[in-house]
Design a protein around this motif. Sequence first.
Motif, PDB file in Angstrom:
ATOM      1  N   THR A 607       0.737  -1.236   0.068  1.00 45.53           N
ATOM      2  CA  THR A 607       0.097  -0.142   0.329  1.00 45.53           C
ATOM      3  C   THR A 607       1.192   1.198   0.039  1.00 45.53           C
ATOM      4  O   THR A 607       0.200   2.254  -0.281  1.00 45.53           O
ATOM      5  N   SER A 608       2.446   1.100   0.158  1.00 45.64           N
ATOM      6  CA  SER A 608       2.853   2.280   0.386  1.00 45.64           C
ATOM      7  C   SER A 608       4.235   2.314  -0.731  1.00 45.64           C
ATOM      8  O   SER A 608       4.637   1.214  -0.586  1.00 45.64           O
ATOM      9  N   LEU A 609       4.304   3.449  -1.429  1.00 46.42           N
ATOM     10  CA  LEU A 609       5.613   3.105  -2.663  1.00 46.42           C
ATOM     11  C   LEU A 609       6.863   4.177  -2.361  1.00 46.42           C
ATOM     12  O   LEU A 609       5.853   5.055  -1.885  1.00 46.42           O
ATOM     13  N   CYS A 610       8.029   4.180  -2.089  1.00 47.19           N
ATOM     14  CA  CYS A 610       9.068   5.384  -2.025  1.00 47.19           C
ATOM     15  C   CYS A 610      10.188   4.557  -3.195  1.00 47.19           C
ATOM     16  O   CYS A 610      11.010   3.777  -2.773  1.00 47.19           O
ATOM     17  N   TYR A 611      10.629   5.550  -4.223  1.00 48.74           N
ATOM     18  CA  TYR A 611      11.908   5.608  -4.590  1.00 48.74           C
ATOM     19  C   TYR A 611      13.088   5.857  -3.354  1.00 48.74           C
ATOM     20  O   TYR A 611      12.977   6.503  -3.308  1.00 48.74           O
ATOM     21  N   SER A 612      14.640   5.224  -4.237  1.00 49.23           N
ATOM     22  CA  SER A 612      15.555   5.374  -2.809  1.00 49.23           C
ATOM     23  C   SER A 612      16.277   6.568  -3.606  1.00 49.23           C
ATOM     24  O   SER A 612      15.089   7.274  -4.922  1.00 49.23           O
ATOM     25  N   ALA A 613      17.110   7.669  -3.139  1.00 52.27           N
ATOM     26  CA  ALA A 613      17.198   9.041  -3.268  1.00 52.27           C
ATOM     27  C   ALA A 613      17.861   8.694  -4.690  1.00 52.27           C
ATOM     28  O   ALA A 613      17.542   9.495  -5.378  1.00 52.27           O
ATOM     29  N   PRO A 710      15.724  12.711   1.400  1.00 50.86           N
ATOM     30  CA  PRO A 710      16.863  13.061   0.346  1.00 50.86           C
ATOM     31  C   PRO A 710      18.215  13.107   0.392  1.00 50.86           C
ATOM     32  O   PRO A 710      18.325  13.004  -0.470  1.00 50.86           O
ATOM     33  N   THR A 711      18.854  12.459   1.533  1.00 53.72           N
ATOM     34  CA  THR A 711      19.721  12.213   1.881  1.00 53.72           C
ATOM     35  C   THR A 711      20.306  10.906   1.375  1.00 53.72           C
ATOM     36  O   THR A 711      21.495  10.957   0.757  1.00 53.72           O
ATOM     37  N   GLY A 712      19.586   9.308   1.054  1.00 52.16           N
ATOM     38  CA  GLY A 712      19.639   8.370   0.990  1.00 52.16           C
ATOM     39  C   GLY A 712      19.812   7.696   2.444  1.00 52.16           C
ATOM     40  O   GLY A 712      20.907   5.936   2.099  1.00 52.16           O
ATOM     41  N   LEU A 840      23.048  14.061  -6.113  1.00 49.96           N
ATOM     42  CA  LEU A 840      21.818  14.603  -5.537  1.00 49.96           C
ATOM     43  C   LEU A 840      21.690  14.139  -4.611  1.00 49.96           C
ATOM     44  O   LEU A 840      22.230  14.600  -3.219  1.00 49.96           O
ATOM     45  N   PRO A 841      21.874  13.010  -3.038  1.00 53.48           N
ATOM     46  CA  PRO A 841      21.847  12.640  -2.199  1.00 53.48           C
ATOM     47  C   PRO A 841      22.927  12.541  -1.319  1.00 53.48           C
ATOM     48  O   PRO A 841      22.648  13.787  -0.742  1.00 53.48           O
ATOM     49  N   MET A 842      24.267  12.962  -2.129  1.00 51.07           N
ATOM     50  CA  MET A 842      25.165  13.347  -1.571  1.00 51.07           C
ATOM     51  C   MET A 842      25.394  15.038  -1.427  1.00 51.07           C
ATOM     52  O   MET A 842      25.658  15.594  -0.645  1.00 51.07           O
TER      53      MET A 842
END
Length: 911
Positions: A607-613, A710-712, A840-842
């Motif tokens: 029921t929940s999805l999220c991409y890595s940074a 956001p930093t991963g 971007l994460p760094m």
Amino acid sequence: MRFAYKFSNLLGTVYCHGNLNFTPDGNSVISPVGNRITVFDLKNNKSETLPFAICHNITCVGLSSDGNLAVLVDEEGAALLISLLSKSVLHQFHFHKPVHSVTFSPDGRKFVITKDNVALMYHAPGRRREFNAFVLDKSYYGPYDETTCIDWTDDSKCFAIGSKDMSTWVFGAQRWANLVYYSLGGHKNCIVGCFFEANSLNLYTISRDGVLCVWKCDTELAGLKSRLPKKEIAVQKLVSEGEQDEEEESKVEEIHGKANPNQQEHGGKVKYSRTAKYFFNKEGDFNNVTAAAYHKKIHLLVTGFASGIFHLHELPDFNLIHSLSISDQYIASIAINSTGDWIAFGCSGPGLLLVWEWQSESYVLKQQGHFNNMMSLAYSPDGQHLVTGGDDGKVKVWNASNGFCFVTFTEHTSSITAVTFTSNGFVVVSASLDGTVRAFDLHRYRNFRTFTAQRLVQFSCLAVDFSGEIVCAGSQDAFDVYVWSMQTGHLLDVLAGHEGPISSISFSPSKTILATASWDKKVRLWNMSESWRTRETLSLTSDVLAVVFRPDGRELAVSTLDGQMTFWDPETASQTGCIEGRHDIQMGRRQLDKITAKQAAKGKSFTSLCYSADGQSILVGGSSKYVCIYSIEEQILLKKFEISCNLSLDAMEEYLDRRKMTEFGSLALLDEGAGDGNTIDLALPGVKRGDMSSRYFKPEIRVTCLRFSPTGRSWAATTTEGLLIYSLDSTVIFDPFELDLDITTSNVRKVLWRKEFTAAIVMAFRLNEKNLIKEVLEHVPCNEIDVVCSSLPELYVEKVLQFLASALETSQHLEFYLTWTQRLLLLHGQKLKTRSETLLPMIQSLQKSIQSRFEDVSKLCDWNRYNLKYALAISQQRGLKRSVESSISDEDSDTMEPCNKQPMEDETMHI
């Protein structure tokens, strides 16, 4: 290393049930949170949940006198011996029955646990090396009912236990000739607390009906006589030091007491007499005493009541100091720190933890989690803060560094379904079932915008575009998506076209495209730049539950009711991949299930999805205790995280428990009055978010929302237990990169000694030891930083920046590391732009560290500036006062002796 996420902290749950403890220094509170414990550092303003868990909810915690060891006992009697220094489990033990209390002796040599009507005294672990840390010393019998509380004398010679049979028993921890046991009555209800006076055998007992009895002993502690001859005393001394044989150690002495001993038994022995009896102000039966604590040095008694009121009395005169209310529900636990300044209160009903300084009448800590389940969460753009929304209608903002909630918004009147930050990180937007979408300002902590539709609808999802100007929310009853302007608050458009409830919406990070998912098995892509026209329609095989864009906006992930996750290209509306997730959900068996867990999992989905940074993997979760990470390119499961092992929650056991089966079926399916009182009460039909009746309710484990930082470096999940944060382990030292035989620590230092700084940095990063890299960078002179940065290979620029991001969080060399960061970004900024998506994460991690240090330094500068202004004002005030006094003295001298007038120095100039 890439997916080596480990449990880091638990937010949103500050106290469940059990006893609170202050550390010996008095600066930290240890609070049980479910099957874990959290240490709240009040001096440094930080909370930390220790990284181990027990199988059931913790009911009592015993802390050693030096604060290094603790014993945790759960509902079933399983115990863990933990080290608070190394934060690890040292030993496991099982008492086989529920334990009511655990208390260490002041000298740290023994500890006593109470279960049923027995008190068991064990040798305290840590005094000697042994295989079994729980060595039973004596068993004490006496009470007829369950024991409730324990207290030791200051010299650890005796201890007292209270019981539900309204009696208090005093036992000798050693063999005393004039005190083996003593039974005290005088109460008409169960004992809540019993406390010895400082350096005395005098005793205070408190019962649940609000009665305090003062007992005076005719013998001092020094008057206790040993029952052993001198030889046996020497032998027992050797036993305490661990030098007696194992055969003698294994003998357990049992002491049986009588409730009404004969007078002959007490001839010439210790006697107690009741000198006073006091009554608390009681307002009905509901206002019973539920918790009590006593500080022996300052003679302060704190009592908590079922109505949420607490009293402070000074003993032995029973003088009332304070009477205040902290909640409308009962106080479950009270603790006082070593100095007697701070008092900790725990209320299990609302999940409230309060630390109060009674002398100044001010709060030291006041934290409360969500009353019901957490439903949604979001990270701020810099990763420093988290916002959560719960079924209780509250929106809470948490500091990810210290784990504290610093603001709570209560404007919503119903369950929160979605929360998010705007791109600048200063505005929180939330959607609720009360028919409103609200925007909150994190500068002034107020609700400055309220968005509504033309008619009352229930909003189920929310999205804000990258500019922060457009707010969209989907409804679950009108099948429409509503669009508002953040600046004006006006409704701009209503997007119609779906034929089912809107389940999820998401804005593209790079383009003006909105994706909406619905139960009508379709995902629609709306173009914001073309007056919200439908750009594409994606047809799926089942109801759509969640949709999310990749961080670069070039891919779309969709989760459906049949357990599949499909990936789409939003430009061409073509499917690029598919992952079958039904086999990885692995749901547990609920109490009322009539089918196996394996069969029940076939009907479940994520029921929940999220991409890595970096967008290369995806994090998924649902009605299960597992969270999975999949590789999108390989379409395989990379890692599975078990978020809880707490068997006090429902749907945790994967197999049927035969102990709960009867000839009539499962014990959970029997009615409340059908058995002998040991059956499980049925929950109300359809109830999933809490049973508001008085009946028993066992919450079900599930994951409602997942988000990557956001930093991963971390990810968070809202679960039944609270807000769990998993982060990468920063203590791992050895992670080599292009390692050769010639690259050793000694060779790196040789190159550094020859002042070949660039080569030394490259060699240190290949060996990848954090302390060595720090040593090499800090040996580079400030005037050489420009040259070294320009000569660094492009491959190592990213690694140096990543190290600087982590070093800036703790290092004191702030200007030195900021100079490194500035020169690297100025010299290599153009080259880094070509790989901005992967870096971007760094960059966000670096931004988070710099922003955190900026806030710390700005607060320090403001504090110093205000102090300087205050000191300057005081000095000017004193100088003015002195000048006035000198002028008055001059006038007096003029009138008295005009010929002897001397010029005086201006003292204000010296100041």
